[in-house]
Design an enzyme around this catalytic site. Sequence first.
Site, PDB file in Angstrom:
ATOM      1  N   SER A 576       0.780  -1.239  -0.122  1.00 61.35           N
ATOM      2  CA  SER A 576      -0.092   0.066   0.139  1.00 61.35           C
ATOM      3  C   SER A 576       0.805   1.183  -0.120  1.00 61.35           C
ATOM      4  CB  SER A 576      -1.017   0.038   1.241  1.00 61.35           C
ATOM      5  OG  SER A 576      -2.057   0.838   0.991  1.00 61.35           O
ATOM      6  N   HIS A 697      -7.663  -5.417  -1.315  1.00 56.45           N
ATOM      7  CA  HIS A 697      -6.242  -4.882  -0.827  1.00 56.45           C
ATOM      8  C   HIS A 697      -5.619  -5.618   0.162  1.00 56.45           C
ATOM      9  CE1 HIS A 697      -3.885  -0.978  -0.548  1.00 56.45           C
ATOM     10  NE2 HIS A 697      -4.068  -1.118   0.747  1.00 56.45           N
TER      11      HIS A 697
END
Length: 726
Positions: A576, A697
């Site tokens: 991320s 994610h």
Amino acid sequence: MYRVAAMVGLAVPGLLVGLARAQTAPGMPASRVETVTDTVHGVAISDDYRWLEGDNSVAGQWGKSTDDVSAWTDYQNAYTRSVLDTLPGRKELEEKLRPLMEVGSISAPGMRGDRYFYSKRAGNENQPSIFMRKGSRGEPKLLLDPAAMDVSGLVTVSWTVPNHDGTQLAYGTYRAGDENSTLHILNTDTGEKSAIEISGKVSSCDWLPDSSGILYRSLADIGNPYSGQVKFHRVGHGKPDGSEDSVLFKQYTPAENAKLATTYGPGAGLSEDGKWAVLSYYTDTRNNDLWVVNFEEYLRTGEFAKRDVIVGEAAQSGGPIVGDTMYMLTTLGAPNGRVVKVNLNHPERENWKDFVAERKDAVIEGVSAAKGVIVVDYLTKASTHIELVNTETGKATTLKLPGIGSAGLSTDQDRTEAYLSFTSFNYPPTIFEVDLAKPDAQPVLWESPKVPVDPTSVEVKQEWFESKDGTKVSMFIVHKKGLELKGDSPTILYGYGGFTVSLTPTFSASLFQWFDAGGVYAVPNLRGGGEYGDTWHTDGMRDKKQNVFDDFIAAAEHLIAKKYTNPGKLAVRGGSNGGLLTGAVLTQRPELFKAVLVHVPLLDMVRYQNFLMAKYWVPEYGSSEEADQLKYILKYSPYQNIKKGTRYPATLLTAGENDSRVHPLHARKMAAALQAATASDPAEAPILLWVDRDAGHGQGKPLNLRIRDVADERIFVMWQLGMLGE
């Protein structure tokens, strides 16, 4: 070092046209170039792989995958599998990792009356289930089993909130990592599911004390991440899908407030007695405005009257309410945090009373309430320290912890009984029962998963190093006891450095395979994180973002100087915002690392704000839409700083097809550009991309996929660091 055999003629049906024909290096894909040049604030910026973003023709729907992009992704995935699955020892490694990753998990229980709610995952289960006990040592009752909802293991229970007597449980579920939670309600005695089913990315909720209503946050439009709203559902009234629920507070429109329309926006919570509603509005990634509403008055009169608590300030504020008093943690005038008592009948600032002063040697991470005390969670040198402050006397006592590590308390205002979660690099996650009225007493074990490793076989150090500008930065270093420092230990350096995220000691059983193989694991507390307060965060954001990369590079150089490792034995890992980190150091110092892991990353920082919910992060990074911000973004944006003919280290990029946070286009474009630019031999240092079709994610990923992912990452690193033999 093991060398990947050159692949010839790898074909995915329908993809050879225009792709395989363009290959320039045996075995490594080459992607078609369709250059698009934009002039941004007078600067010409060319993009050879804009087409890999997907369909950008419809505003608000940018990045929708096309057939070409899908076929290209299939090709890349096939190439990656052909490399990773054929490395020697891949199957054996996965078999070794499986029992380590099948270690179960359990959460600290939330308490409601005599009922205790917690999540637990048995070793071989894909997802945690939700249980209830009557009495802390009572017989566990299974309430929610994700495997019964979906045999594929892709359904996740994302949050749970019991009502005040524990007879009903509100909970959220989503599928395949998309994080678009739907609210449901379950009767905990009968197991009967209510007709209520409210979709729209519902993120938790609060019950009224009599269970007659629920306050919750959702999106008005699931396709618009900037459509946050706070709604109130009267149980037994209106449609069960929530479409008739009252909207009490909503995200600003661009016309109302262009600056704040694309922040995370509104949130809300209720006091334990239901009298007060607290409204917050995030003004950037760290700070928020705060109001209070007399919710009992609203229920009587229909008037939803907000009163300012703190508005228009660069500060993060909020905290528990006891009676008519909010014990508010705020960074206003206190970068390391302080706690003030706010009388909600008179919340004006001149009426605030100091309760816990700011400390220069510790950062307040959070506050919570129990009977007679306010729990203050501190970080001291990136480890947890907990103090209990008496609400009458203000006297603070320290809660005894099992050691140096990461800890948190589950509390309730009607009792001093609490549950302590504790973990460290060499201490498995463990839940203890504690009595806050006796803080010096030894914590009593409630439950802990069994681990097939000896946690005491590794040692943990904290060392300090100097960054480029002279700033002192701390770093945890973990390895097998007795390791000789000869400068050749395989080392993984992990980092994040953003959004006030603090990297504190955490146990991972799967790392013990790495330690047993002679590996070192290092975690620096980079600027941009929250380990050392708000100033530490702001020193790593926007025009100071380069500080984060400099800190990480300095951490690598420290490990080399101290004879832990050398550039040929050093891998870096991040995901991320941490993927931006590893992408940046990859382009800035490619000679410093042998292998680079870039997970679900942000990489094209010139265009990132155009996709999904990324405008939330403009306060953290800045935006190319502003001329002065474009200048510093262009200096570090990984995608724009790839240089053809550079010998880039072997790189594994990953993304999730269903990611609702970071668009997979970043990993796609970076992979294509690196594959075209690198001067390294792709048989020895390939650029690999893995796009998971059943993931987002990373949240909610089932066990089998997580085992595959860790095995992929570990075998890749072991190969590159020369741990597989010839």
